[in-house]
Design a protein around this motif. Structure first.
Motif, PDB file in Angstrom:
ATOM      1  N   GLY A 113      11.682 -42.096  -5.153  1.00  0.00           N
ATOM      2  CA  GLY A 113      12.400 -41.380  -4.103  1.00  0.00           C
ATOM      3  C   GLY A 113      12.552 -39.903  -4.414  1.00  0.00           C
ATOM      4  N   LEU A 114      12.862 -39.597  -5.671  1.00  0.00           N
ATOM      5  CA  LEU A 114      13.008 -38.193  -6.068  1.00  0.00           C
ATOM      6  C   LEU A 114      11.688 -37.446  -5.948  1.00  0.00           C
ATOM      7  CD1 LEU A 114      15.330 -38.526  -9.207  1.00  0.00           C
ATOM      8  CD2 LEU A 114      15.956 -37.679  -6.943  1.00  0.00           C
ATOM      9  N   LEU A 115      10.587 -38.101  -6.345  1.00  0.00           N
ATOM     10  CA  LEU A 115       9.278 -37.443  -6.271  1.00  0.00           C
ATOM     11  C   LEU A 115       8.874 -37.192  -4.820  1.00  0.00           C
ATOM     12  CD1 LEU A 115       6.884 -36.351  -7.860  1.00  0.00           C
ATOM     13  CD2 LEU A 115       5.865 -38.636  -7.788  1.00  0.00           C
ATOM     14  N   ILE A 116       9.042 -38.199  -3.973  1.00  0.00           N
ATOM     15  CA  ILE A 116       8.679 -38.026  -2.563  1.00  0.00           C
ATOM     16  C   ILE A 116       9.600 -37.006  -1.896  1.00  0.00           C
ATOM     17  CG2 ILE A 116       8.515 -39.189  -0.321  1.00  0.00           C
ATOM     18  CD1 ILE A 116       7.739 -41.725  -1.838  1.00  0.00           C
ATOM     19  N   ILE A 148      17.848 -30.293   0.926  1.00  0.00           N
ATOM     20  CA  ILE A 148      17.249 -30.991  -0.219  1.00  0.00           C
ATOM     21  C   ILE A 148      17.906 -32.347  -0.421  1.00  0.00           C
ATOM     22  CG2 ILE A 148      16.936 -30.929  -2.719  1.00  0.00           C
ATOM     23  CD1 ILE A 148      16.701 -27.878  -2.493  1.00  0.00           C
ATOM     24  N   ILE A 149      19.233 -32.399  -0.289  1.00  0.00           N
ATOM     25  CA  ILE A 149      19.951 -33.668  -0.437  1.00  0.00           C
ATOM     26  C   ILE A 149      19.491 -34.667   0.624  1.00  0.00           C
ATOM     27  CG2 ILE A 149      22.220 -34.753  -0.220  1.00  0.00           C
ATOM     28  CD1 ILE A 149      23.403 -32.208  -1.481  1.00  0.00           C
ATOM     29  N   ILE A 150      19.342 -34.188   1.853  1.00  0.00           N
ATOM     30  CA  ILE A 150      18.878 -35.071   2.933  1.00  0.00           C
ATOM     31  C   ILE A 150      17.469 -35.578   2.636  1.00  0.00           C
ATOM     32  CG2 ILE A 150      18.240 -35.179   5.371  1.00  0.00           C
ATOM     33  CD1 ILE A 150      20.489 -33.211   5.933  1.00  0.00           C
ATOM     34  N   ALA A 151      16.595 -34.687   2.164  1.00  0.00           N
ATOM     35  CA  ALA A 151      15.219 -35.085   1.854  1.00  0.00           C
ATOM     36  C   ALA A 151      15.183 -36.149   0.760  1.00  0.00           C
ATOM     37  CB  ALA A 151      14.404 -33.866   1.429  1.00  0.00           C
ATOM     38  N   LEU A 152      15.956 -35.928  -0.307  1.00  0.00           N
ATOM     39  CA  LEU A 152      15.980 -36.893  -1.404  1.00  0.00           C
ATOM     40  C   LEU A 152      16.565 -38.226  -0.954  1.00  0.00           C
ATOM     41  CD1 LEU A 152      17.146 -34.585  -4.347  1.00  0.00           C
ATOM     42  CD2 LEU A 152      14.821 -35.336  -3.815  1.00  0.00           C
ATOM     43  N   GLY A 153      17.639 -38.159  -0.157  1.00  0.00           N
ATOM     44  CA  GLY A 153      18.257 -39.389   0.329  1.00  0.00           C
ATOM     45  C   GLY A 153      17.337 -40.164   1.258  1.00  0.00           C
ATOM     46  N   ALA A 154      16.684 -39.462   2.190  1.00  0.00           N
ATOM     47  CA  ALA A 154      15.777 -40.129   3.130  1.00  0.00           C
ATOM     48  C   ALA A 154      14.590 -40.746   2.397  1.00  0.00           C
ATOM     49  CB  ALA A 154      15.296 -39.135   4.183  1.00  0.00           C
ATOM     50  N   ALA A 155      14.048 -40.013   1.418  1.00  0.00           N
ATOM     51  CA  ALA A 155      12.891 -40.521   0.678  1.00  0.00           C
ATOM     52  C   ALA A 155      13.258 -41.740  -0.153  1.00  0.00           C
ATOM     53  CB  ALA A 155      12.330 -39.419  -0.220  1.00  0.00           C
ATOM     54  N   THR A 156      14.414 -41.706  -0.806  1.00  0.00           N
ATOM     55  CA  THR A 156      14.848 -42.848  -1.614  1.00  0.00           C
ATOM     56  C   THR A 156      15.104 -44.064  -0.747  1.00  0.00           C
ATOM     57  OG1 THR A 156      15.859 -41.331  -3.217  1.00  0.00           O
ATOM     58  CG2 THR A 156      16.549 -43.634  -3.303  1.00  0.00           C
ATOM     59  N   ALA A 157      15.721 -43.849   0.415  1.00  0.00           N
ATOM     60  CA  ALA A 157      15.944 -44.963   1.344  1.00  0.00           C
ATOM     61  C   ALA A 157      14.619 -45.536   1.826  1.00  0.00           C
ATOM     62  CB  ALA A 157      16.786 -44.491   2.531  1.00  0.00           C
ATOM     63  N   ALA A 158      13.653 -44.662   2.086  1.00  0.00           N
ATOM     64  CA  ALA A 158      12.335 -45.121   2.534  1.00  0.00           C
ATOM     65  C   ALA A 158      11.672 -45.990   1.470  1.00  0.00           C
ATOM     66  CB  ALA A 158      11.452 -43.924   2.869  1.00  0.00           C
ATOM     67  N   VAL A 159      11.753 -45.555   0.216  1.00  0.00           N
ATOM     68  CA  VAL A 159      11.148 -46.326  -0.872  1.00  0.00           C
ATOM     69  C   VAL A 159      11.849 -47.669  -1.029  1.00  0.00           C
ATOM     70  CG1 VAL A 159      10.798 -46.388  -3.362  1.00  0.00           C
ATOM     71  CG2 VAL A 159      10.310 -44.300  -2.095  1.00  0.00           C
TER      72      VAL A 159
END
Length: 318
Positions: A113-116, A148-159
Motif C-alpha cells: 500500500g505504501l509503495l502504490i 499524500i495521506i489520502i493516497a496512502l490510505g486509498a492504496a492500502t485499502a485497495a491492496v
C-alpha cells in the motif's frame, strides 16, 4: 496576481467514473491472481498493474483537463506526462508483486500500500509539473500532506481488498469507494496548488474546459474504458474456461475411478486403487483408508498409497 481556476463538472464526474471502473477491474483481476500460479499469476499481475495504474493515470489526466484558468492556455509537456504514466504503472506493479497472494500478511499489505500510494503521489505531482502556462505554481504544505495521506490510505485499502474474496456486489461497492478516494486525492492535491500569474494576461472566461480539452479527455476516457472492459472480459473468459476445465477433470477422475473399482477383485483391491488414484490426482504424499478405534485415539491403516520418496506407514498408529 493569484489566479483562480475552474473545473468542468462533466469531466470531474467522468474522472471519478474512470477511477471507479479501474478499481473494479483491478479487484476482478486480483481474483485471477489469487487463483493462478507461476507464469499465469505473473501475467495477471501485469494486467492488474496496467488496469489500476493506467486507470489512475487516466483519471488524473482527465481531471487535469477538467481544470482551466479563464483566458490562459494550458499545455502539457509530453515527457513528464508519459513519465507520470510509467510511475503509476511501475509502482502499482511493484506493490502488487510484494504481496504473498497465497497467504497475505499485514506487513506485506502495508508495504504494498505504501509503495502504490507513493507511486500515485509521484504520478500526480509529476503530472502537475508537466503543466506549461503563464503562471508560477506553488503548494500549500498542509494540503499536500493531506493528499499524500489520502493516497496512502486509498492504496492500502485497495491492496487489502484485492487480497480477499469478494462477491460482485461487494466488489462494486468497494470499487466505488476506492474510485472516490483516488479522485479525492487528486482534487485535494489540486486544492494545494496556487497559481500566480507571471507573463500572460488573463481575461474573463466561461469557466469550463475548452472544446479541445473536453474532446481529449473524453477520448482518453473512452480508450481507457475500452481497455478496462477488455481486461474484464478476458478475466471472465479465463474464469469460465478454468471452471470448465475443473468440471471436465472431475468427470474424468470419477470415470477412471469407476473403471478401476469395477476391475477390482475384492474390497482390498478397490481401496488400493482408490487411494492410489486420489493421491495421484491431489499430488499428495500419502493417501489412505483407515479404521478409527472407538476411543478415537488410534487408527489402523488398511490401504496406504505413498508418493515416490515417501515412506509407507501401515498398521496401528496412535
Amino acid at each position: 496576481m493569484i489566479l483562480h481556476g475552474v473545473h468542468d463538472h462533466y469531466l470531474v464526474v467522468l474522472s471519478i467514473v474512470v477511477a471507479t471502473i479501474a478499481s473494479f477491474t483491478a479487484l476482478s483481476l486480483a481474483e485471477r491472481v489469487r487463483d493462478s500460479r507461476e507464469r499465469a499469476r505473473r501475467l495477471w499481475l501485469a494486467a492488474a498493474a496496467m488496469a489500476l495504474g493506467g486507470g489512475i493515470w487516466s483519471m488524473h489526466f482527465v481531471a487535469m483537463l477538467a481544470f482551466s484558468m479563464p483566458g490562459m492556455p494550458i499545455r502539457y509537456d509530453l515527457a513528464p506526462t508519459l513519465g507520470s504514466l510509467a510511475i503509476a504503472i511501475g509502482f502499482t506493479g511493484g506493490g502488487l508483486s510484494l504481496i504473498n497472494w497465497s497467504r497475505p500478511s499485514l506487513k506485506r499489505t502495508l508495504a504494498a500500500g505504501l509503495l502504490i500510494g507513493a507511486g500515485i503521489t509521484g504520478m500526480h505531482y509529476l503530472g502537475m509539473a508537466a503543466m506549461q502556462m503563464g503562471a508560477a505554481l506553488s503548494y500549500d504544505p498542509a494540503w499536500v500532506a493531506l493528499s499524500i495521506i489520502i493516497a496512502l490510505g486509498a492504496a492500502t485499502a485497495a491492496v487489502w481488498l484485492a487480497t480477499r474474496e469478494q462477491q460482485v456486489g461487494r466488489r462494486a461497492a468497494a470499487a466505488a469507494v476506492m474510485g472516490v478516494a483516488i479522485a479525492g486525492m487528486h482534487y485535494t492535491g489540486m486544492a494545494a496548488a496556487t497559481f500566480t500569474q507571471t507573463a500572460m494576461r488573463v481575461d474573463a472566461a466561461d469557466g469550463v474546459a475548452s472544446l479541445g480539452q473536453t474532446f481529449l479527455a473524453t477520448a482518453i476516457s473512452l480508450v481507457t474504458l475500452v481497455v478496462l472492459l477488455l481486461a474484464l472480459g478476458a478475466a471472465q473468459l479465463e474464469r469460465l474456461l478454468t471452471a470448465g476445465a475443473r468440471r471436465e477433470a472431475g468427470l474424468r477422475f470419477f470415470a477412471t475411478l469407476n473403471d478401476r473399482l469395477f476391475a477390482s477383485g475384492d474390497a482390498t483391491d478397490a481401496m488400493t486403487a482408490a487411494t492410489a488414484l486420489l493421491g495421484t490426482e491431489l499430488r499428495a504424499s500419502r493417501c489412505a483408508y483407515a479404521d478409527v478405534d472407538s476411543d478415537g485415539d488410534r487408527f489402523w491403516i488398511r490401504s496406504d498409497y505413498t508418493a515416490p520418496g515417501s515412506k509407507a506407514r501401515p498398521g496401528n498408529i496412535s
